[in-house]
Design an enzyme around this catalytic site. Structure first.
Site, PDB file in Angstrom:
ATOM      1  N   GLU A  63       0.687  -1.336  -0.717  1.00 54.65           N
ATOM      2  CA  GLU A  63       0.026  -0.009  -0.020  1.00 54.65           C
ATOM      3  C   GLU A  63       1.019   1.159  -0.175  1.00 54.65           C
ATOM      4  O   GLU A  63       1.617   1.196   0.740  1.00 54.65           O
ATOM      5  CB  GLU A  63      -0.984   0.286   1.043  1.00 54.65           C
ATOM      6  CG  GLU A  63      -1.794   1.253   1.121  1.00 54.65           C
ATOM      7  CD  GLU A  63      -2.804   1.065   2.113  1.00 54.65           C
ATOM      8  OE1 GLU A  63      -2.938   0.191   3.602  1.00 54.65           O
ATOM      9  OE2 GLU A  63      -3.926   2.197   2.615  1.00 54.65           O
ATOM     10  N   ARG A 289       5.501 -12.877   9.670  1.00 51.67           N
ATOM     11  CA  ARG A 289       5.757 -11.292   9.109  1.00 51.67           C
ATOM     12  C   ARG A 289       7.601 -11.508   9.824  1.00 51.67           C
ATOM     13  O   ARG A 289       7.946 -12.008  11.044  1.00 51.67           O
ATOM     14  CB  ARG A 289       5.060 -10.328   9.406  1.00 51.67           C
ATOM     15  CG  ARG A 289       4.457 -10.575  10.637  1.00 51.67           C
ATOM     16  CD  ARG A 289       3.724  -8.862  11.218  1.00 51.67           C
ATOM     17  NE  ARG A 289       3.071  -8.505  10.126  1.00 51.67           N
ATOM     18  CZ  ARG A 289       3.153  -7.405   9.457  1.00 51.67           C
ATOM     19  NH1 ARG A 289       3.994  -6.476   9.649  1.00 51.67           N
ATOM     20  NH2 ARG A 289       1.664  -7.151   8.464  1.00 51.67           N
ATOM     21  N   LYS A 299       4.297   0.370   9.266  1.00 43.80           N
ATOM     22  CA  LYS A 299       4.554   2.033   9.138  1.00 43.80           C
ATOM     23  C   LYS A 299       4.132   3.067   9.855  1.00 43.80           C
ATOM     24  O   LYS A 299       5.101   4.058   9.977  1.00 43.80           O
ATOM     25  CB  LYS A 299       3.888   1.805   8.232  1.00 43.80           C
ATOM     26  CG  LYS A 299       4.694   1.107   6.133  1.00 43.80           C
ATOM     27  CD  LYS A 299       4.139   1.345   5.432  1.00 43.80           C
ATOM     28  CE  LYS A 299       3.080  -0.145   5.199  1.00 43.80           C
ATOM     29  NZ  LYS A 299       2.232  -0.350   3.558  1.00 43.80           N
TER      30      LYS A 299
HETATM   31  P1  ATP Z   1       3.042  -2.292   8.269  1.00 43.14           P
HETATM   32  O1  ATP Z   1       2.209  -3.004   8.832  1.00 43.14           O
HETATM   33  O2  ATP Z   1       4.557  -2.098   8.537  1.00 43.14           O
HETATM   34  O3  ATP Z   1       2.299  -1.052   7.990  1.00 43.14           O
HETATM   35  P2  ATP Z   1       1.486  -3.495   5.415  1.00 43.14           P
HETATM   36  O4  ATP Z   1       1.770  -5.054   5.938  1.00 43.14           O
HETATM   37  O5  ATP Z   1       0.829  -2.697   6.232  1.00 43.14           O
HETATM   38  O6  ATP Z   1       2.777  -2.542   6.956  1.00 43.14           O
HETATM   39  P3  ATP Z   1       1.475  -3.749   2.827  1.00 43.14           P
HETATM   40  O7  ATP Z   1       2.197  -2.298   1.906  1.00 43.14           O
HETATM   41  O8  ATP Z   1       0.488  -3.630   3.113  1.00 43.14           O
HETATM   42  O9  ATP Z   1       2.404  -2.702   4.439  1.00 43.14           O
HETATM   43  O10 ATP Z   1       2.552  -4.617   2.901  1.00 43.14           O
HETATM   44  C1  ATP Z   1       2.986  -5.308   1.318  1.00 43.14           C
HETATM   45  C2  ATP Z   1       3.216  -6.736   1.509  1.00 43.14           C
HETATM   46  O11 ATP Z   1       4.457  -6.638   2.171  1.00 43.14           O
HETATM   47  C3  ATP Z   1       1.858  -7.593   2.074  1.00 43.14           C
HETATM   48  O12 ATP Z   1       1.866  -8.705   1.108  1.00 43.14           O
HETATM   49  C4  ATP Z   1       2.644  -7.973   3.610  1.00 43.14           C
HETATM   50  O13 ATP Z   1       1.799  -9.188   4.124  1.00 43.14           O
HETATM   51  C5  ATP Z   1       4.192  -7.767   3.298  1.00 43.14           C
HETATM   52  N1  ATP Z   1       4.614  -7.664   5.109  1.00 43.14           N
HETATM   53  C6  ATP Z   1       4.716  -6.286   5.436  1.00 43.14           C
HETATM   54  N2  ATP Z   1       4.981  -6.156   6.675  1.00 43.14           N
HETATM   55  C7  ATP Z   1       5.701  -7.246   6.810  1.00 43.14           C
HETATM   56  C8  ATP Z   1       6.740  -7.972   7.374  1.00 43.14           C
HETATM   57  N3  ATP Z   1       6.832  -7.806   8.718  1.00 43.14           N
HETATM   58  N4  ATP Z   1       7.382  -9.016   7.145  1.00 43.14           N
HETATM   59  C9  ATP Z   1       7.340  -9.944   6.205  1.00 43.14           C
HETATM   60  N5  ATP Z   1       5.993  -9.243   5.168  1.00 43.14           N
HETATM   61  C10 ATP Z   1       5.675  -8.079   5.399  1.00 43.14           C
HETATM   62 MG    MG Z   2      -1.527  -3.308   4.719  1.00 43.95          MG
END
Ligand code: ATP
Ligand code: MG
Length: 593
Positions: A63, A289, A299
């Protein structure tokens, strides 16, 4: 007069090959097929059974609401990695369904980071917002099937009706609106007739389901907001849980790999694609994760650090964002190596920060040329060395790699050593310089300390007077006498002055999020950045370029801070120390507490 500032010719190679290409070597991301994890095992099985016509298509779906962090790197390496290994493709898809928090600047930074990691989406760059029209059509289809309805409860009421983990939900009083009424309301929602929050579109599934995500989840909400790509065309926006499966299906993704928090969303993912009978039904597979000690990952929390100015920005070298790690001096190869090392699991855990630091140490140990830098200079005058004499001495750029060549450093009567390499009254195990002691200057001579000169006012040690053994050129001891300590040094006449930033971990406890009562912010490490402004470096480092990394002997790995350096004043970042000093701190804490 000493030849101040005289630039002499030294050849200092740029760091190893992989850094010149800065990670554009996706082949190196290919894992040994023997070391399969559970996801690779599933994919191999699917290929064997010719599921999805023997195709592998994955996607990385960020995102665009922040910069990518090391956790995303894990997901990128996995998605692009399995595609590469199986002659498949990996799409880069922006999940841009939330106009209020998304920005085009984030899109650009994400693209840059994925490329820098060494991966290529080719022509497969997509935006969920490109599917808004199709998503809308699918929603109309659901309404027509009697599988979706417009609900006019407020957000609070919807939450209240949803029930809890132990209690079933209650049906919305609007659940049995007719198809015609739903179609009419949904069209008018799109038309902009209603204010934010007055209506939503919900799936009609099962309010008593044990899985809360199946209790008539919201598919669309009204939001009068401009979108960074579609502008003001839309005032209803699809929810992530609705958008994601359909986007996957439109792109004919075969394996939709995501993190564990989506496990409970999988029934809805499957319900939606089954109900709509989409031509492709990707398989969602969840993995744990990445969490790391001594940092926060989400984030939202990283944004808080940026907004409250605890760091200089998303790319502050202490941030575990990909852009921060890049500025810190991490290489794409080290990041990929790290992701490979940690593997994939189905259960959450916290990886030790030392594992990440070791990944860059191991990489730079092989590839970074050595250099000498004195961070806290102490002047040494070699009293029996001729005033005018200057000698060029040769040093290997890498102790184990003759192919990395040699460089010349100039020795003269005044040199600098590190302040803490001298002690006036040393304890037994101190093998460095002290009054009457002899040490080796790296690749130069053996010197003995004769006198300590102090500032008359402050009493501070300002200079050492030493004598050298002319027969020890190159650092040998011709008569075989034992000299334990070897110090790094720079020429007093030739060294350049630089600023050096010693970065350390941003938090000083293993899990800054452990205590729900106190904010993670209270665990910020006050010593995460130490700026030294009067460092002396061997002159060859004046030619350091953006992607060059060095081992400053005995100190750690460093790179040019290309954002803050000027031609007149280089700035170097410490990427990582030579050894893990936190490990010792942790052990001591265990022993004493
Ligand atoms: P955050 O929780 O840090 O805000 P998010 O999951 O909201 O991250 P996205 O932009 O939705 O961030 O993530 C893009 C992809 O990266 C998704 O498929 C998510 O599952 C993966 N992802 C995000 N954080 C991690 C992590 N700590 N380890 C592995 N994969 C991750
Ligand atoms: Mg997300």
């Amino acid at each position: 007069m000493p030849a101040q500032g005289k630039r002499h010719k030294t050849t200092h190679p740029r760091s190893g090959n992989c850094m010149q290409t800065e990670g554009n070597n996706p082949q190196s991301a290919i894992r040994n097929p023997q070391s399969r994890d559970f996801i690779r095992t599933i994919i191999a099985e699917d290929l064997k059974n010719n599921k999805h016509d023997g195709r592998v298509t994955t996607r990385f779906p960020p995102e665009p609401n922040g910069f990518l962090h090391i956790g995303h790197a894990k997901s990128i390496c996995l998605n692009f990695g399995v595609a590469l290994e199986n002659n498949g493709v990996c799409h880069l898809r922006f999940d841009d369904t939330n106009p209020s928090k998304e920005e085009i600047a984030y899109v650009e930074s994400i693209k840059k980071d994925v490329k820098w990691l060494g991966f290529d989406w080719g022509g497969n760059l997509f935006f969920a917002s490109d599917y808004f029209e199709q998503l809308y059509d699918y929603a109309v289809e659901l309404i027509k099937m009697g599988k979706a309805y417009v609900c006019s409860l407020s957000a609070d009421e919807i939450r209240e009706y949803r029930g809890t983990l132990t209690e079933p939900g209650r049906e919305s009083p609007y659940r049995n609106r007719s198809v015609e009424e739903n179609l009419d309301l949904f069209t008018r929602m799109r038309g902009g007739e209603f204010a934010d929050g007055t209506h939503v579109l919900r799936a009609k599934i099962d309010m008593s389901s044990g899985n809360i995500n199946m209790r008539d989840p919201v598919l669309y909400r009204i939001l009068h907001a401009s979108h960074h790509r579609t502008g003001d065309k839309w005032c209803i926006y699809p929810m992530y849980d609705y958008t994601h499966p359909i986007s996957d299906a439109i792109e004919k993704i075969t394996h939709s790999l995501c993190t564990l928090e989506f496990e409970d969303h999988r029934p809805f993912y499957d319900w939606l694609l089954d109900t709509l009978k989409t031509p492709c039904h990707p398989q969602q597979i969840e993995f744990a994760r990445l969490n790391l000690t001594y940092t926060v990952m989400s984030k939202r929390k990283l944004l808080k650090l940026v907004n409250e100015k605890h760091v200089s920005g998303w790319d502050d070298p202490r941030m575990l964002t990909i852009s921060g790690l890049r500025r810190r001096g991490y290489t794409p190869a080290a990041m990929r190596g790290f992701c490979d090392t940690i593997g994939l699991a189905k259960r959450e855990s916290r990886v030790d920060m030392g594992v990440l630091e070791n990944a860059i140490r191991n990489d730079l140990n092989d590839t970074a040329p050595r250099a000498m830098a004195v961070l806290s200079p102490l002047k040494v005058v070699i009293t029996n060395y001729p005033q005018e004499l200057e000698e060029e001495l040769e040093i290997d750029n890498h102790p184990k790699k003759p192919e990395m060549g040699k460089r010349k450093v100039t020795f003269c009567r005044e040199i600098y050593i590190e302040q803490d390499d001298f002690m006036e009254d040393p304890p037994k195990k101190f093998f460095r310089l002290a009054p009457g002691r002899e040490v080796r200057l790296r690749a130069a001579y053996l010197i003995t300390c004769d006198r300590v000169i102090r500032d008359e006012q402050t009493g501070e040690i300002v200079e050492l007077h030493c004598t050298y053994d002319p027969a020890s050129r190159g650092g040998s001891s011709p008569d075989g006498r034992k000299v334990k300590g070897t110090l790094h040094w720079v020429s007093g006449r030739h060294a350049i002055t630089a600023e050096v930033r010693l970065y350390d971990r941003l938090f000083n406890v293993k899990n800054p999020e452990a205590d729900k009562e106190t904010s993670f912010m209270s665990h910020l490490n006050p010593n995460s950045l130490l700026t030294l402004t009067n460092c002396r470096l061997e002159p060859g480092l004046a030619a350091a370029g953006k992607n060059d990394r060095y081992q400053f002997e005995r100190l750690g790995y460093f790179c040019l801070n290309s954002v803050d350096a000027t031609a007149a004043r280089p700035v170097f970042n410490r990427t990582v120390t030579l050894r893990d000093s936190w490990e010792k701190i942790e052990k001591n804490a265990l022993n004493t507490g």
